[in-house]
Design an enzyme around this catalytic site. Structure first.
Site, PDB file in Angstrom:
ATOM      1  N   ASN A   1       0.755  -1.204  -0.026  1.00  0.00           N
ATOM      2  CA  ASN A   1      -0.037   0.154  -0.034  1.00  0.00           C
ATOM      3  C   ASN A   1       0.732   1.233   0.155  1.00  0.00           C
ATOM      4  OD1 ASN A   1      -2.234  -1.510   0.496  1.00  0.00           O
ATOM      5  ND2 ASN A   1      -2.169  -1.299   2.762  1.00  0.00           N
TER       6      ASN A   1
ATOM      7  N   ASP B   1       1.013   4.742   1.704  1.00  0.00           N
ATOM      8  CA  ASP B   1       0.208   5.217   3.139  1.00  0.00           C
ATOM      9  C   ASP B   1       0.315   6.692   2.939  1.00  0.00           C
ATOM     10  OD1 ASP B   1       0.504   2.549   3.737  1.00  0.00           O
ATOM     11  OD2 ASP B   1       2.110   2.983   5.538  1.00  0.00           O
TER      12      ASP B   1
ATOM     13  N   GLY C   1       1.993  -1.173   3.675  1.00  0.00           N
ATOM     14  CA  GLY C   1       1.412  -2.342   3.260  1.00  0.00           C
ATOM     15  C   GLY C   1       1.943  -3.334   4.142  1.00  0.00           C
ATOM     16  N   LYS C   2       1.213  -4.239   4.962  1.00  0.00           N
ATOM     17  CA  LYS C   2       1.452  -5.196   5.809  1.00  0.00           C
ATOM     18  C   LYS C   2       2.395  -6.117   5.220  1.00  0.00           C
ATOM     19  CE  LYS C   2      -2.163  -4.329   8.985  1.00  0.00           C
ATOM     20  NZ  LYS C   2      -1.641  -3.322   9.844  1.00  0.00           N
ATOM     21  N   GLY C   3       2.266  -6.616   4.147  1.00  0.00           N
ATOM     22  CA  GLY C   3       2.947  -7.588   3.416  1.00  0.00           C
ATOM     23  C   GLY C   3       4.385  -6.980   2.994  1.00  0.00           C
TER      24      GLY C   3
ATOM     25  N   ASN D   1       5.738  -4.228   4.041  1.00  0.00           N
ATOM     26  CA  ASN D   1       6.648  -3.902   5.155  1.00  0.00           C
ATOM     27  C   ASN D   1       7.530  -4.973   5.482  1.00  0.00           C
ATOM     28  OD1 ASN D   1       5.365  -1.456   4.771  1.00  0.00           O
ATOM     29  ND2 ASN D   1       4.035  -1.733   6.614  1.00  0.00           N
TER      30      ASN D   1
ATOM     31  N   GLY E   1       6.027  -5.696  25.011  1.00  0.00           N
ATOM     32  CA  GLY E   1       6.824  -6.841  24.286  1.00  0.00           C
ATOM     33  C   GLY E   1       5.781  -7.840  23.871  1.00  0.00           C
TER      34      GLY E   1
ATOM     35  N   ALA F   1       5.410  -1.244  13.088  1.00  0.00           N
ATOM     36  CA  ALA F   1       6.238  -1.855  14.099  1.00  0.00           C
ATOM     37  C   ALA F   1       5.780  -3.375  14.385  1.00  0.00           C
ATOM     38  CB  ALA F   1       5.907  -1.365  15.549  1.00  0.00           C
ATOM     39  N   GLY F   2       4.458  -3.751  14.058  1.00  0.00           N
ATOM     40  CA  GLY F   2       3.963  -5.308  14.049  1.00  0.00           C
ATOM     41  C   GLY F   2       4.737  -5.899  12.764  1.00  0.00           C
ATOM     42  N   ASP F   3       4.882  -5.486  11.790  1.00  0.00           N
ATOM     43  CA  ASP F   3       5.476  -5.969  10.677  1.00  0.00           C
ATOM     44  C   ASP F   3       6.980  -6.279  10.925  1.00  0.00           C
ATOM     45  OD1 ASP F   3       2.713  -5.478   9.340  1.00  0.00           O
ATOM     46  OD2 ASP F   3       3.350  -3.510   8.685  1.00  0.00           O
TER      47      ASP F   3
END
Ligand code: RIB
Length: 331
Positions: free
Chosen positions: A18, A20, A46-48, A50, A234, A259-261
């Protein structure tokens, strides 16, 4: 942290890309309201994508399977992936707008995101399955839920049948069936996503529900391991023979986007290099901690050298809380 003597993990990411559109705001806009914010910023995201960029920057040999539009955003997304060292030969061009995300970033670095899937929605199962030539025994397959759910389900099944290690980031979250979860080696929801995936009615209590308890429910539903991401706190880890929490590193957050990616990519790279799941979680917490100190999705991804230096500098605050461990621990 023990690593597998220079082993470079092969990682295939099947997912979204994506652009952003990011605006800093004081708070979330209300219905019917016009809220002034900061200057518009555009980032590749985009999560993928990233996760693919992060895995490559952290040391993986990475291929991306995705669809982007035949438009300016599509070219920018491919350029950003290439720039990070990702193999983009399995990224298709389609006559549809590239995926896009409207992101509002709040003063504490948290965000609210609306996505327009666009080209990501065209990544049908047959297309994705035909581009999995890099997926083989011992390689890693990373997926998220910004492409059609059926595609994710079939890709996970195919990757498992080939002996690959599958990591699913169930974001944005949907309730998932046990037959999908049974093909997931490591599921990495946050607390809210964990509740949604498990089909637990999600009210204000979702975030406060014990992460290890949620992980236990998802484990019973079929995932082999569950790592619940808890932001600055964490993560909580649960497998059939292990329950633990790994506290995060304290940093001043500017923007938590991606951050999660970064966490997922780092987890895959460290595991692929031979780290234990607990050590990989420490590495992933460190990579995510650096990410939140910078603005944007892909521009905020740290290099391997940055994570190694960060870990060395924070070596005295590394902590692993073992709640339960059987004699030997797989994964
Ligand atoms: O996880 C962060 C990402 O979510 C952003 O880059 C945005 O594109 C959305 O997909």
């Amino acid at each position: 942290m023990e690593r597998n003597g220079g082993n470079v993990p092969d990682i295939t990411v099947v997912g979204s890309a994506n652009i952003d559109l990011v605006i800093g705001v004081e708070r979330l806009v209300r219905e019917g309201e016009t809220l002034p914010g900061g200057d518009l910023q555009l980032f590749a995201g985009g999560k993928g994508a990233n996760q693919a960029c992060a895995a490559a920057r952290l040391g993986g040999n990475v291929a991306m399977v995705a669809q982007v539009g035949r438009d300016l955003f599509g070219s920018q997304l491919i350029a950003s992936l290439k720039n990070a060292g990702v193999d983009t030969s399995r990224v298709g061009l389609v006559d549809r707008s590239s995926g896009c995300a409207s992101i509002f970033v709040f003063p504490d670095g948290r965000n609210a995101i609306v996505i327009s899937p666009g080209a990501n929605a065209t990544l049908e199962p047959t297309i994705a399955l035909s581009r999995l030539d890099c997926v083989r025994k011992g390689s890693y397959l990373l997926a998220q839920l910004e492409i059609p759910l059926e595609t994710v389900a079939q890709v996970l099944a195919e990757a498992k049948s080939r002996g690959a290690i599958t990591i699913l980031d169930p974001a944005p979250a949907w309730r998932l069936l046990p037959e999908v979860l049974r093909n997931v080696d490591i599921l990495t929801p946050n607390q809210t996503e964990a509740a949604i995936v498990a089909g637990i009615p999600c009210g204000a209590t979702c975030d406060s529900r014990d992460a290890t308890e949620l992980a236990g429910i998802l484990l019973q539903m079929g995932a082999s391991a569950v790592v619940v991401k808890m932001g600055e706190n964490g993560c909580a880890i649960r497998t059939s023979d292990l329950v633990a929490t790994v506290p995060g590193f304290r940093v001043a957050a500017v923007d938590t986007t991606a951050a999660g990616d970064v966490f997922n990519a780092a987890l895959a790279v460290a595991l692929g290099e031979g780290s234990t799941l607990l050590d990989a979680a420490v590495f992933a917490n460190a990579a995510a901690a650096i990410c939140v100190t910078r603005a944007g999705a892909q521009p905020s991804i740290p290099s391997r050298a940055e994570v190694d230096v960060f870990l060395h500098e924070h070596r005295h605050s590394i902590q692993i809380n073992l709640i339960h461990q059987e004699k030997t621990c797989s994964l």
